[in-house]
Scaffold this motif. Structure first.
Motif, PDB file in Angstrom:
ATOM      1  N   GLY A  10       0.847  -1.186   0.000  1.00 12.45           N
ATOM      2  CA  GLY A  10       0.000   0.000   0.000  1.00 12.45           C
ATOM      3  C   GLY A  10       0.878   1.230   0.000  1.00 12.45           C
ATOM      4  N   SER A  11       0.417   2.254   0.702  1.00 12.39           N
ATOM      5  CA  SER A  11       1.217   3.472   0.806  1.00 12.39           C
ATOM      6  C   SER A  11       1.451   3.794   2.275  1.00 12.39           C
ATOM      7  CB  SER A  11       0.538   4.640   0.092  1.00 12.39           C
ATOM      8  OG  SER A  11      -0.648   4.997   0.755  1.00 12.39           O
ATOM      9  N   GLY A  12       2.494   4.579   2.522  1.00 10.34           N
ATOM     10  CA  GLY A  12       2.829   4.961   3.879  1.00 10.34           C
ATOM     11  C   GLY A  12       1.653   5.635   4.560  1.00 10.34           C
ATOM     12  N   GLY A  13       1.402   5.261   5.795  1.00 14.69           N
ATOM     13  CA  GLY A  13       0.295   5.825   6.546  1.00 14.69           C
ATOM     14  C   GLY A  13      -0.927   4.933   6.593  1.00 14.69           C
ATOM     15  N   GLN A  14      -0.966   3.882   5.771  1.00 18.89           N
ATOM     16  CA  GLN A  14      -2.113   2.968   5.767  1.00 18.89           C
ATOM     17  C   GLN A  14      -1.986   1.865   6.819  1.00 18.89           C
ATOM     18  OE1 GLN A  14      -2.242   1.847   1.511  1.00 18.89           O
ATOM     19  NE2 GLN A  14      -4.317   2.663   1.536  1.00 18.89           N
ATOM     20  N   SER A  49       5.423   4.347  -1.329  1.00 19.02           N
ATOM     21  CA  SER A  49       5.131   2.930  -1.500  1.00 19.02           C
ATOM     22  C   SER A  49       5.645   2.123  -0.297  1.00 19.02           C
ATOM     23  CB  SER A  49       5.807   2.452  -2.783  1.00 19.02           C
ATOM     24  OG  SER A  49       5.782   1.066  -2.880  1.00 19.02           O
ATOM     25  N   THR A  50       4.834   1.188   0.189  1.00 16.33           N
ATOM     26  CA  THR A  50       5.260   0.298   1.272  1.00 16.33           C
ATOM     27  C   THR A  50       4.928  -1.144   0.904  1.00 16.33           C
ATOM     28  OG1 THR A  50       3.162   0.486   2.465  1.00 16.33           O
ATOM     29  CG2 THR A  50       4.910   1.994   3.111  1.00 16.33           C
ATOM     30  N   LEU A  72      -1.675 -11.812  -1.761  1.00 18.10           N
ATOM     31  CA  LEU A  72      -1.199 -10.447  -1.921  1.00 18.10           C
ATOM     32  C   LEU A  72      -2.306  -9.504  -1.504  1.00 18.10           C
ATOM     33  CD1 LEU A  72       0.634  -8.153  -3.082  1.00 18.10           C
ATOM     34  CD2 LEU A  72      -0.438  -8.614  -5.306  1.00 18.10           C
ATOM     35  N   VAL A  73      -1.991  -8.582  -0.604  1.00 15.75           N
ATOM     36  CA  VAL A  73      -2.900  -7.499  -0.246  1.00 15.75           C
ATOM     37  C   VAL A  73      -2.373  -6.253  -0.936  1.00 15.75           C
ATOM     38  CG1 VAL A  73      -3.791  -6.045   1.613  1.00 15.75           C
ATOM     39  CG2 VAL A  73      -3.495  -8.507   1.993  1.00 15.75           C
ATOM     40  N   ALA A  74      -3.209  -5.613  -1.729  1.00 21.96           N
ATOM     41  CA  ALA A  74      -2.835  -4.366  -2.405  1.00 21.96           C
ATOM     42  C   ALA A  74      -3.874  -3.306  -2.047  1.00 21.96           C
ATOM     43  CB  ALA A  74      -2.770  -4.568  -3.917  1.00 21.96           C
ATOM     44  N   LEU A  75      -3.435  -2.279  -1.327  1.00 19.95           N
ATOM     45  CA  LEU A  75      -4.366  -1.259  -0.863  1.00 19.95           C
ATOM     46  C   LEU A  75      -4.311   0.038  -1.676  1.00 19.95           C
ATOM     47  CD1 LEU A  75      -4.146  -1.717   3.012  1.00 19.95           C
ATOM     48  CD2 LEU A  75      -5.758  -2.731   1.393  1.00 19.95           C
ATOM     49  N   THR A  76      -3.451   0.087  -2.691  1.00 18.18           N
ATOM     50  CA  THR A  76      -3.425   1.218  -3.618  1.00 18.18           C
ATOM     51  C   THR A  76      -3.227   0.674  -5.027  1.00 18.18           C
ATOM     52  OG1 THR A  76      -1.025   1.560  -3.533  1.00 18.18           O
ATOM     53  CG2 THR A  76      -2.357   2.769  -1.900  1.00 18.18           C
ATOM     54  N   GLN A  77      -3.556   1.496  -6.010  1.00 28.70           N
ATOM     55  CA  GLN A  77      -3.370   1.081  -7.400  1.00 28.70           C
ATOM     56  C   GLN A  77      -1.887   0.856  -7.691  1.00 28.70           C
ATOM     57  OE1 GLN A  77      -6.169   0.562  -9.332  1.00 28.70           O
ATOM     58  NE2 GLN A  77      -4.770  -0.473 -10.727  1.00 28.70           N
ATOM     59  N   GLN A  78      -1.027   1.721  -7.164  1.00 30.88           N
ATOM     60  CA  GLN A  78       0.413   1.572  -7.376  1.00 30.88           C
ATOM     61  C   GLN A  78       0.908   0.256  -6.757  1.00 30.88           C
ATOM     62  OE1 GLN A  78       2.962   4.359  -5.330  1.00 30.88           O
ATOM     63  NE2 GLN A  78       4.682   3.924  -6.690  1.00 30.88           N
ATOM     64  N   ALA A  79       0.448  -0.062  -5.564  1.00 37.09           N
ATOM     65  CA  ALA A  79       0.853  -1.315  -4.911  1.00 37.09           C
ATOM     66  C   ALA A  79       0.400  -2.513  -5.740  1.00 37.09           C
ATOM     67  CB  ALA A  79       0.276  -1.390  -3.507  1.00 37.09           C
ATOM     68  N   TYR A  80      -0.807  -2.422  -6.271  1.00 36.90           N
ATOM     69  CA  TYR A  80      -1.322  -3.484  -7.134  1.00 36.90           C
ATOM     70  C   TYR A  80      -0.448  -3.641  -8.374  1.00 36.90           C
ATOM     71  CZ  TYR A  80      -4.359  -5.660 -10.614  1.00 36.90           C
ATOM     72  OH  TYR A  80      -4.865  -6.459 -11.608  1.00 36.90           O
ATOM     73  N   SER A  81      -0.174  -2.532  -9.047  1.00 37.00           N
ATOM     74  CA  SER A  81       0.613  -2.575 -10.287  1.00 37.00           C
ATOM     75  C   SER A  81       2.023  -3.105 -10.060  1.00 37.00           C
ATOM     76  CB  SER A  81       0.679  -1.182 -10.914  1.00 37.00           C
ATOM     77  OG  SER A  81      -0.613  -0.752 -11.265  1.00 37.00           O
ATOM     78  N   LEU A  82       2.639  -2.722  -8.950  1.00 40.14           N
ATOM     79  CA  LEU A  82       4.003  -3.160  -8.647  1.00 40.14           C
ATOM     80  C   LEU A  82       4.087  -4.634  -8.249  1.00 40.14           C
ATOM     81  CD1 LEU A  82       5.399  -0.179  -6.528  1.00 40.14           C
ATOM     82  CD2 LEU A  82       6.193  -0.911  -8.785  1.00 40.14           C
ATOM     83  N   ASN A  83       3.087  -5.115  -7.529  1.00 40.72           N
ATOM     84  CA  ASN A  83       3.201  -6.439  -6.909  1.00 40.72           C
ATOM     85  C   ASN A  83       2.362  -7.541  -7.535  1.00 40.72           C
ATOM     86  OD1 ASN A  83       5.049  -5.787  -4.635  1.00 40.72           O
ATOM     87  ND2 ASN A  83       3.415  -4.354  -4.146  1.00 40.72           N
ATOM     88  N   TYR A  84       1.360  -7.204  -8.307  1.00 42.23           N
ATOM     89  CA  TYR A  84       0.512  -8.237  -8.891  1.00 42.23           C
ATOM     90  C   TYR A  84       1.284  -9.238  -9.751  1.00 42.23           C
ATOM     91  CZ  TYR A  84      -3.873 -10.289 -10.373  1.00 42.23           C
ATOM     92  OH  TYR A  84      -4.909 -11.165 -10.582  1.00 42.23           O
ATOM     93  N   PRO A  85       2.300  -8.808 -10.499  1.00 45.83           N
ATOM     94  CA  PRO A  85       3.032  -9.777 -11.332  1.00 45.83           C
ATOM     95  C   PRO A  85       3.741 -10.882 -10.538  1.00 45.83           C
ATOM     96  CG  PRO A  85       3.450  -7.546 -12.099  1.00 45.83           C
ATOM     97  CD  PRO A  85       2.713  -7.425 -10.789  1.00 45.83           C
TER      98      PRO A  85
END
Length: 184
Positions: A10-14, A49-50, A72-85
């Motif tokens: 996710g992102s910092g602060g979540q 990003s975290t 995989l837990v993805a709480l932001t679109q960026q986290a999803y895009s970076l880690n889904y692969p």
């Protein structure tokens, strides 16, 4: 399943890293499992990003890094895009439709739960969003009981916030009920 390889992103602060630490502690201290947790985060403390990796196993853990998570837990679109692969074939993606638009991937189960909306509707404070997510993960992986998570929370947060965290944990746990057999 003998071993669970989890990535929280996710992102910092979540509270992504805090949630991972709590889960690993609950597994190791109260469930008799082996657990390791590591984390990576961007330069910005808030908004960057975290990623936090957690391995929980019934056997000894010899390599502490998660290369292909089965959850995989993805709480932001960026986290999803970076880690889904890196999600293992047959893995599970947990995300919140408020923040993540998922794409189809063959041989993966996307679980979208409106956790943020539920937290705001039921509790009214976004600070427990991560604990709600943790409740959902606990239901899906079925290896760490909510009671064990609460025992860890009792050692980490002021008593005045325990009831709110219990409510958030229960909220996430109940939301994930339709998916509790997803990770067999």
């Amino acid at each position: 399943m003998q071993r669970h390889n989890l990535v929280f992103s996710g992102s910092g602060g979540q509270g992504v890293i805090t949630a991972a630490v709590i889960l690993a502690e609950a597994a190791a201290l109260y469930e008799g499992m082996s657990a390791v947790q590591s984390q990576k985060y961007g330069a910005a403390a808030r908004g960057g990003s975290t990623r936090a990796d957690v391995i929980i196993s019934k056997t000894e853990i010899l390599f502490p890094n998660v290369l292909q998570p089965n959850l995989l837990v993805a709480l932001t679109q960026q986290a999803y895009s970076l880690n889904y692969p890196i999600l293992r074939p047959g893995g599970i993606l947990v995300s919140d439709p408020k923040y993540v638009t998922t794409e189809k991937k063959v041989d993966a189960l996307p679980i979208q739960l409106p956790m943020y909306e539920a937290v705001m509707d039921e509790i009214g404070k976004p600070i427990v969003y991560n604990v709600c997510m943790l409740g959902a993960v606990a239901r899906i992986i079925r290896i760490v009981k909510p009671e064990s998570i609460m025992k860890v929370l009792e050692t980490r947060i002021p008593k005045g916030f325990l009831e709110m965290n219990q409510k958030a944990l229960d909220l996430g746990y109940n939301m994930a009920e339709p998916f509790e057999t997803a990770m067999a």
